[in-house]
Design a protein around this motif. Structure first.
Motif, PDB file in Angstrom:
ATOM      1  N   LEU A 193       0.860  -1.182   0.000  1.00  0.00           N
ATOM      2  CA  LEU A 193       0.000   0.000   0.000  1.00  0.00           C
ATOM      3  C   LEU A 193       0.901   1.239   0.000  1.00  0.00           C
ATOM      4  CD1 LEU A 193      -3.108   0.080   0.028  1.00  0.00           C
ATOM      5  CD2 LEU A 193      -2.984   0.674   2.438  1.00  0.00           C
ATOM      6  N   HIS A 194       0.874   2.001  -1.103  1.00  0.00           N
ATOM      7  CA  HIS A 194       1.740   3.173  -1.232  1.00  0.00           C
ATOM      8  C   HIS A 194       1.322   4.286  -0.271  1.00  0.00           C
ATOM      9  CE1 HIS A 194       3.819   1.675  -4.767  1.00  0.00           C
ATOM     10  NE2 HIS A 194       2.656   1.350  -5.292  1.00  0.00           N
ATOM     11  N   SER A 195       0.013   4.544  -0.194  1.00  0.00           N
ATOM     12  CA  SER A 195      -0.449   5.663   0.637  1.00  0.00           C
ATOM     13  C   SER A 195      -1.897   5.469   1.049  1.00  0.00           C
ATOM     14  CB  SER A 195      -0.305   6.994  -0.113  1.00  0.00           C
ATOM     15  OG  SER A 195      -1.043   6.974  -1.321  1.00  0.00           O
ATOM     16  N   PHE A 196      -2.258   6.113   2.155  1.00  0.00           N
ATOM     17  CA  PHE A 196      -3.616   6.099   2.685  1.00  0.00           C
ATOM     18  C   PHE A 196      -3.868   7.480   3.271  1.00  0.00           C
ATOM     19  CE2 PHE A 196      -7.356   5.227   4.958  1.00  0.00           C
ATOM     20  CZ  PHE A 196      -7.815   3.946   4.688  1.00  0.00           C
ATOM     21  N   ASP A 197      -4.467   8.370   2.480  1.00  0.00           N
ATOM     22  CA  ASP A 197      -4.645   9.769   2.883  1.00  0.00           C
ATOM     23  C   ASP A 197      -6.110  10.075   3.209  1.00  0.00           C
ATOM     24  OD1 ASP A 197      -1.913  10.347   2.410  1.00  0.00           O
ATOM     25  OD2 ASP A 197      -2.318  10.556   0.267  1.00  0.00           O
ATOM     26  N   VAL A 198      -6.321  10.837   4.266  1.00  0.00           N
ATOM     27  CA  VAL A 198      -7.672  11.240   4.685  1.00  0.00           C
ATOM     28  C   VAL A 198      -7.726  12.762   4.724  1.00  0.00           C
ATOM     29  CG1 VAL A 198      -9.442  11.032   6.456  1.00  0.00           C
ATOM     30  CG2 VAL A 198      -7.810   9.155   6.105  1.00  0.00           C
ATOM     31  N   LYS A 199      -8.591  13.338   3.893  1.00  0.00           N
ATOM     32  CA  LYS A 199      -8.708  14.791   3.806  1.00  0.00           C
ATOM     33  C   LYS A 199     -10.182  15.206   3.783  1.00  0.00           C
ATOM     34  CE  LYS A 199      -4.374  15.322   1.248  1.00  0.00           C
ATOM     35  NZ  LYS A 199      -3.738  15.820   0.000  1.00  0.00           N
ATOM     36  N   PRO A 200     -10.472  16.446   4.204  1.00  0.00           N
ATOM     37  CA  PRO A 200     -11.860  16.932   4.124  1.00  0.00           C
ATOM     38  C   PRO A 200     -12.356  16.902   2.681  1.00  0.00           C
ATOM     39  CG  PRO A 200     -10.521  18.382   5.483  1.00  0.00           C
ATOM     40  CD  PRO A 200      -9.571  17.429   4.838  1.00  0.00           C
ATOM     41  N   GLY A 201     -13.612  16.485   2.509  1.00  0.00           N
ATOM     42  CA  GLY A 201     -14.202  16.413   1.183  1.00  0.00           C
ATOM     43  C   GLY A 201     -15.274  17.461   0.980  1.00  0.00           C
ATOM     44  N   GLN A 202     -15.960  17.351  -0.142  1.00  0.00           N
ATOM     45  CA  GLN A 202     -17.020  18.292  -0.490  1.00  0.00           C
ATOM     46  C   GLN A 202     -18.262  17.516  -0.928  1.00  0.00           C
ATOM     47  OE1 GLN A 202     -17.060  21.619  -0.296  1.00  0.00           O
ATOM     48  NE2 GLN A 202     -14.949  21.766   0.476  1.00  0.00           N
ATOM     49  N   PRO A 203     -19.452  18.029  -0.607  1.00  0.00           N
ATOM     50  CA  PRO A 203     -20.678  17.375  -1.077  1.00  0.00           C
ATOM     51  C   PRO A 203     -20.894  17.643  -2.562  1.00  0.00           C
ATOM     52  CG  PRO A 203     -21.218  19.387   0.103  1.00  0.00           C
ATOM     53  CD  PRO A 203     -19.735  19.192   0.255  1.00  0.00           C
ATOM     54  N   LEU A 204     -21.525  16.700  -3.234  1.00  0.00           N
ATOM     55  CA  LEU A 204     -21.900  16.886  -4.636  1.00  0.00           C
ATOM     56  C   LEU A 204     -23.281  17.530  -4.648  1.00  0.00           C
ATOM     57  CD1 LEU A 204     -20.889  13.359  -6.010  1.00  0.00           C
ATOM     58  CD2 LEU A 204     -19.494  15.429  -5.944  1.00  0.00           C
ATOM     59  N   VAL A 205     -23.319  18.849  -4.738  1.00  0.00           N
ATOM     60  CA  VAL A 205     -24.602  19.545  -4.607  1.00  0.00           C
ATOM     61  C   VAL A 205     -24.796  20.542  -5.744  1.00  0.00           C
ATOM     62  CG1 VAL A 205     -24.684  19.344  -2.105  1.00  0.00           C
ATOM     63  CG2 VAL A 205     -23.570  21.321  -3.141  1.00  0.00           C
ATOM     64  N   THR A 206     -26.036  20.924  -5.961  1.00  0.00           N
ATOM     65  CA  THR A 206     -26.364  21.967  -6.926  1.00  0.00           C
ATOM     66  C   THR A 206     -26.232  23.328  -6.261  1.00  0.00           C
ATOM     67  OG1 THR A 206     -28.706  21.939  -6.316  1.00  0.00           O
ATOM     68  CG2 THR A 206     -28.012  20.423  -8.041  1.00  0.00           C
ATOM     69  N   SER A 207     -26.360  24.383  -7.046  1.00  0.00           N
ATOM     70  CA  SER A 207     -26.266  25.729  -6.484  1.00  0.00           C
ATOM     71  C   SER A 207     -27.388  25.981  -5.486  1.00  0.00           C
ATOM     72  CB  SER A 207     -26.310  26.773  -7.603  1.00  0.00           C
ATOM     73  OG  SER A 207     -27.502  26.633  -8.366  1.00  0.00           O
ATOM     74  N   TYR A 208     -28.538  25.330  -5.704  1.00  0.00           N
ATOM     75  CA  TYR A 208     -29.648  25.494  -4.752  1.00  0.00           C
ATOM     76  C   TYR A 208     -29.330  24.788  -3.435  1.00  0.00           C
ATOM     77  CZ  TYR A 208     -34.068  24.865  -2.351  1.00  0.00           C
ATOM     78  OH  TYR A 208     -35.042  24.839  -1.391  1.00  0.00           O
ATOM     79  N   SER A 209     -28.900  23.542  -3.530  1.00  0.00           N
ATOM     80  CA  SER A 209     -28.634  22.772  -2.308  1.00  0.00           C
ATOM     81  C   SER A 209     -27.502  23.369  -1.492  1.00  0.00           C
ATOM     82  CB  SER A 209     -28.293  21.319  -2.672  1.00  0.00           C
ATOM     83  OG  SER A 209     -29.382  20.710  -3.346  1.00  0.00           O
ATOM     84  N   SER A 210     -26.562  24.018  -2.171  1.00  0.00           N
ATOM     85  CA  SER A 210     -25.408  24.568  -1.454  1.00  0.00           C
ATOM     86  C   SER A 210     -25.797  25.710  -0.516  1.00  0.00           C
ATOM     87  CB  SER A 210     -24.357  25.071  -2.453  1.00  0.00           C
ATOM     88  OG  SER A 210     -24.868  26.138  -3.227  1.00  0.00           O
ATOM     89  N   THR A 211     -26.975  26.262  -0.707  1.00  0.00           N
ATOM     90  CA  THR A 211     -27.432  27.333   0.185  1.00  0.00           C
ATOM     91  C   THR A 211     -28.055  26.778   1.458  1.00  0.00           C
ATOM     92  OG1 THR A 211     -29.627  27.445  -0.863  1.00  0.00           O
ATOM     93  CG2 THR A 211     -27.881  28.831  -1.791  1.00  0.00           C
ATOM     94  N   GLN A 212     -28.284  25.480   1.497  1.00  0.00           N
ATOM     95  CA  GLN A 212     -28.882  24.852   2.675  1.00  0.00           C
ATOM     96  C   GLN A 212     -27.792  24.461   3.670  1.00  0.00           C
ATOM     97  OE1 GLN A 212     -32.371  24.737   2.459  1.00  0.00           O
ATOM     98  NE2 GLN A 212     -31.836  25.882   0.607  1.00  0.00           N
ATOM     99  N   ASP A 213     -28.144  24.382   4.928  1.00  0.00           N
ATOM    100  CA  ASP A 213     -27.190  23.974   5.954  1.00  0.00           C
ATOM    101  C   ASP A 213     -26.896  22.487   5.818  1.00  0.00           C
ATOM    102  OD1 ASP A 213     -27.055  26.500   7.050  1.00  0.00           O
ATOM    103  OD2 ASP A 213     -28.737  26.136   8.420  1.00  0.00           O
ATOM    104  N   SER A 214     -25.601  22.144   5.764  1.00  0.00           N
ATOM    105  CA  SER A 214     -25.210  20.742   5.652  1.00  0.00           C
ATOM    106  C   SER A 214     -25.197  20.081   7.023  1.00  0.00           C
ATOM    107  CB  SER A 214     -23.825  20.619   5.015  1.00  0.00           C
ATOM    108  OG  SER A 214     -23.414  19.275   5.005  1.00  0.00           O
TER     109      SER A 214
END
Length: 319
Positions: free
Chosen positions: A203-224
């Motif tokens: 196993l070369h690497s195992f990285d954990v980083k913050p991700g992003q939701p797959l959302v539309t411009s409308y959904s992005s205005t809602q609280d996650s």
């Protein structure tokens, strides 16, 4: 004339049984509408080659797993001295998939040497597992199932969980033990047919980083309600279910069911008996094959006569 091609393609695996066809006693030259391999072969048959275009996948994924960039090689034979143009193959395949509303997209095709293998020439494979955890300060009614809160854009694209006390730092601490050369028998789905195979992998690497939701411009205005995490894993190859079982184990570490150091023990004592039965394997929804790496020189087509001439020159130099 026969030629070998390498194709790069993507797919959403939700509706497919698997990427690979089921092998039948009658042979492998048969159409299969439920696998990625089978549908690519059906698309290639639309070109009317002289041979059945058996596809060799670089990576085999389970049903529900997605691919951002996978690869496969195949041979096509036609009358005369001409071969199929790679761009024409790409165009015809995508036209077939679009017409049949199939979630496969071919990025490109390359002509490669006749001895090239999409599987064995691969230097490494990179996977991504997308995980979404309910935020610590969010309290959801226990009576409500978590699927009620999943954004529709994320349906079957990410693994959503809610565990009070989920600690991403413990998750990362456990992941450090997985990097390197180990026997991953404990993290392999047990199968009597493959129980004799060796399960040592690097196993070369195992990285954990913050991700992003797959959302539309409308959904992005809602609280996650969720914290998203991108888990990126790179290795030469993997045993069956290894990534999903590793992530599932690390979730158990993050919620305090097992200490991070237990990962080391599970690797040092490789056995199906070292697996904790309370650990539920992660679903395929959040898993993506991101890339398959090759030596750029291997992707350059070299005619057989040029290869033979080069070998003859090298042999004469030795003398």
């Amino acid at each position: 004339m026969k030629a070998r091609y390498l194709t790069f393609f993507s797919y959403i695996g939700t509706k497919f049984r698997s990427s690979e066809k089921i092998w039948l006693k009658g042979g492998k030259n048969y159409p299969d509408l439920e696998s990625i391999q089978g549908l690519l072969e059906i698309g290639l048959l639309k070109l009317r080659p002289l041979n059945y275009p058996n596809l060799t996948l670089s990576s085999r994924t389970d049903g529900g797993v997605h691919a951002l960039n996978s690869t496969a090689h195949f041979d096509l034979e036609r009358y005369g001295t001409k071969v199929f143009d790679p761009e024409y193959i790409t165009y015809e395949l995508n036209k077939f998939f679009y017409k049949n509303e199939t979630s496969i997209h071919v990025k490109k095709c390359l002509r490669v040497s006749d001895d090239f293998s999409a599987r064995f020439n691969a230097l490494s494979r990179t996977y991504l597992y997308r995980l979404a955890v309910v935020k610590p300060d969010i309290v959801l009614p226990e009576s409500n199932i978590i699927s009620s809160y999943i954004p529709i854009e994320e349906w079957k694209r990410c693994h959503f969980i809610r565990f009070p006390g989920f600690d991403i730092e413990k998750f990362k601490a456990g992941a450090k033990y997985l990097v390197g050369y180990h026997d991953f028998t404990t993290f392999k789905k047990f199968d009597k047919l493959t129980s004799h195979k060796q399960n040592r992998r690097y196993l070369h690497s195992f990285d954990v980083k913050p991700g992003q939701p797959l959302v539309t411009s409308y959904s992005s205005t809602q609280d996650s309600l969720f914290d998203y995490w991108d888990i990126k894993i790179k290795g030469r190859s993997f045993v069956h279910n290894q990534i999903r079982r590793m992530v599932a184990t690390l979730i158990s570490v993050a919620i305090g069911k097992i200490p991070p150091e237990e990962i080391k023990v599970m690797l040092q004592v490789p056995s199906k008996h070292s697996w904790y039965t309370f650990i539920q394997n992660c679903p395929p929804d959040g898993l993506y094959l991101c890339n398959v790496d090759y030596n750029p020189e291997d992707l350059v087509f070299q005619p057989v006569d040029i290869v033979k001439e080069t070998e003859d020159l090298e042999e004469s130099d030795k003398k």
